[in-house]
Design a protein around this motif. Structure first.
Motif, PDB file in Angstrom:
ATOM      1  N   LYS A 169       0.833  -1.203   0.000  1.00 21.27           N
ATOM      2  CA  LYS A 169       0.000   0.000   0.000  1.00 21.27           C
ATOM      3  C   LYS A 169       0.870   1.257   0.000  1.00 21.27           C
ATOM      4  CE  LYS A 169      -3.127   2.502   3.058  1.00 21.27           C
ATOM      5  NZ  LYS A 169      -3.822   2.472   4.354  1.00 21.27           N
ATOM      6  N   ALA A 170       1.892   1.280   0.850  1.00 21.69           N
ATOM      7  CA  ALA A 170       2.779   2.445   0.922  1.00 21.69           C
ATOM      8  C   ALA A 170       3.545   2.650  -0.386  1.00 21.69           C
ATOM      9  CB  ALA A 170       3.745   2.294   2.089  1.00 21.69           C
ATOM     10  N   LEU A 171       4.009   1.559  -1.001  1.00 15.38           N
ATOM     11  CA  LEU A 171       4.706   1.672  -2.283  1.00 15.38           C
ATOM     12  C   LEU A 171       3.785   2.232  -3.357  1.00 15.38           C
ATOM     13  CD1 LEU A 171       6.711  -1.683  -2.287  1.00 15.38           C
ATOM     14  CD2 LEU A 171       7.652   0.627  -2.089  1.00 15.38           C
ATOM     15  N   TYR A 172       2.529   1.773  -3.371  1.00 14.76           N
ATOM     16  CA  TYR A 172       1.553   2.274  -4.348  1.00 14.76           C
ATOM     17  C   TYR A 172       1.286   3.756  -4.113  1.00 14.76           C
ATOM     18  CZ  TYR A 172      -2.790   2.900  -6.916  1.00 14.76           C
ATOM     19  OH  TYR A 172      -3.754   3.362  -7.774  1.00 14.76           O
ATOM     20  N   GLN A 173       1.075   4.116  -2.853  1.00 13.69           N
ATOM     21  CA  GLN A 173       0.784   5.513  -2.545  1.00 13.69           C
ATOM     22  C   GLN A 173       1.935   6.435  -2.941  1.00 13.69           C
ATOM     23  OE1 GLN A 173      -0.204   4.847   1.593  1.00 13.69           O
ATOM     24  NE2 GLN A 173      -2.332   5.414   1.208  1.00 13.69           N
ATOM     25  N   ALA A 174       3.151   5.954  -2.799  1.00 15.51           N
ATOM     26  CA  ALA A 174       4.310   6.760  -3.181  1.00 15.51           C
ATOM     27  C   ALA A 174       4.453   6.863  -4.698  1.00 15.51           C
ATOM     28  CB  ALA A 174       5.580   6.163  -2.589  1.00 15.51           C
ATOM     29  N   ARG A 175       3.907   5.886  -5.416  1.00 10.58           N
ATOM     30  CA  ARG A 175       4.104   5.805  -6.852  1.00 10.58           C
ATOM     31  C   ARG A 175       3.065   6.579  -7.675  1.00 10.58           C
ATOM     32  NH1 ARG A 175       6.872   2.684 -10.237  1.00 10.58           N
ATOM     33  NH2 ARG A 175       5.930   2.256 -12.238  1.00 10.58           N
ATOM     34  N   VAL A 176       1.826   6.597  -7.219  1.00 14.57           N
ATOM     35  CA  VAL A 176       0.753   7.157  -8.053  1.00 14.57           C
ATOM     36  C   VAL A 176       0.881   8.666  -8.191  1.00 14.57           C
ATOM     37  CG1 VAL A 176      -0.894   5.321  -7.617  1.00 14.57           C
ATOM     38  CG2 VAL A 176      -0.864   7.286  -6.101  1.00 14.57           C
ATOM     39  N   ALA A 177       0.359   9.155  -9.288  1.00 15.22           N
ATOM     40  CA  ALA A 177       0.372  10.592  -9.548  1.00 15.22           C
ATOM     41  C   ALA A 177      -0.388  11.313  -8.439  1.00 15.22           C
ATOM     42  CB  ALA A 177      -0.267  10.871 -10.909  1.00 15.22           C
ATOM     43  N   LYS A 178       0.108  12.469  -8.055  1.00 14.44           N
ATOM     44  CA  LYS A 178      -0.475  13.159  -6.908  1.00 14.44           C
ATOM     45  C   LYS A 178      -1.034  14.536  -7.258  1.00 14.44           C
ATOM     46  CE  LYS A 178       2.372  10.765  -3.614  1.00 14.44           C
ATOM     47  NZ  LYS A 178       3.076   9.910  -4.545  1.00 14.44           N
ATOM     48  N   ARG A 179      -1.678  14.629  -8.376  1.00 15.94           N
ATOM     49  CA  ARG A 179      -2.255  15.923  -8.756  1.00 15.94           C
ATOM     50  C   ARG A 179      -3.311  16.352  -7.734  1.00 15.94           C
ATOM     51  NH1 ARG A 179      -4.107  16.011 -14.731  1.00 15.94           N
ATOM     52  NH2 ARG A 179      -4.982  14.130 -13.890  1.00 15.94           N
ATOM     53  N   THR A 180      -4.217  15.446  -7.381  1.00 12.16           N
ATOM     54  CA  THR A 180      -5.230  15.756  -6.365  1.00 12.16           C
ATOM     55  C   THR A 180      -4.996  14.982  -5.067  1.00 12.16           C
ATOM     56  OG1 THR A 180      -6.733  14.009  -7.083  1.00 12.16           O
ATOM     57  CG2 THR A 180      -6.965  16.168  -8.146  1.00 12.16           C
ATOM     58  N   GLY A 181      -4.246  13.894  -5.130  1.00 12.51           N
ATOM     59  CA  GLY A 181      -3.986  13.085  -3.952  1.00 12.51           C
ATOM     60  C   GLY A 181      -5.054  12.053  -3.651  1.00 12.51           C
ATOM     61  N   VAL A 182      -6.126  12.025  -4.444  1.00 12.77           N
ATOM     62  CA  VAL A 182      -7.225  11.100  -4.179  1.00 12.77           C
ATOM     63  C   VAL A 182      -6.773   9.652  -4.335  1.00 12.77           C
ATOM     64  CG1 VAL A 182      -9.524  10.353  -4.937  1.00 12.77           C
ATOM     65  CG2 VAL A 182      -8.978  12.777  -4.802  1.00 12.77           C
ATOM     66  N   LEU A 183      -6.037   9.349  -5.390  1.00  9.54           N
ATOM     67  CA  LEU A 183      -5.586   7.966  -5.609  1.00  9.54           C
ATOM     68  C   LEU A 183      -4.739   7.464  -4.442  1.00  9.54           C
ATOM     69  CD1 LEU A 183      -4.608   7.610  -9.360  1.00  9.54           C
ATOM     70  CD2 LEU A 183      -6.157   6.166  -8.073  1.00  9.54           C
ATOM     71  N   ALA A 184      -3.857   8.280  -3.968  1.00  8.46           N
ATOM     72  CA  ALA A 184      -2.986   7.870  -2.869  1.00  8.46           C
ATOM     73  C   ALA A 184      -3.753   7.725  -1.559  1.00  8.46           C
ATOM     74  CB  ALA A 184      -1.844   8.870  -2.701  1.00  8.46           C
TER      75      ALA A 184
END
Length: 104
Positions: free
Chosen positions: A35-50
């Motif tokens: 989960k932490a690796l995914y959160q660090a990897r995804v695009a963070k334009r809005t932060g919703v995915l993370a």
């Protein structure tokens, strides 16, 4: 006559280990790393995915054992991962699995 053990015949053996609460915690810890690796990897334009990622544990598999599932449940998570409207997907989960040493 051949005797075959079933998981219920030795609750302190391998079957007992696979259903032990400590095993559940080990499996959950590994999923939290994913989960932490995914959160660090995804695009963070809005932060919703993370932000919209959770871990659940359950007993499953062909033989009873603790399993974990990491779920990205943001409304656009599938479109981000697999692509939509002619845009290619990001394919973040295979990369996360590869970082964990799994197949991706």
């Amino acid at each position: 006559m051949r005797y075959q053990r079933t998981p219920a015949s030795n609750p302190n053996g391998l079957a007992g280990l696979m259903l032990d609460p400590k095993m559940r915690q080990l499996v959950r810890d590994r999923a939290e790393i994913a989960k932490a690796l995914y959160q660090a990897r995804v695009a963070k334009r809005t932060g919703v995915l993370a932000r919209e990622v959770r871990v659940v544990t359950y007993i499953g598999g062909p033989t009873p054992r603790w399993c974990a599932r990491v779920i990205a449940h943001a409304p656009h998570a599938a479109a981000h991962e697999f692509g939509a409207d002619g845009r290619p997907g990001a394919h973040d989960w295979p990369a996360v699995l590869a970082q964990l040493g799994g197949t991706g």
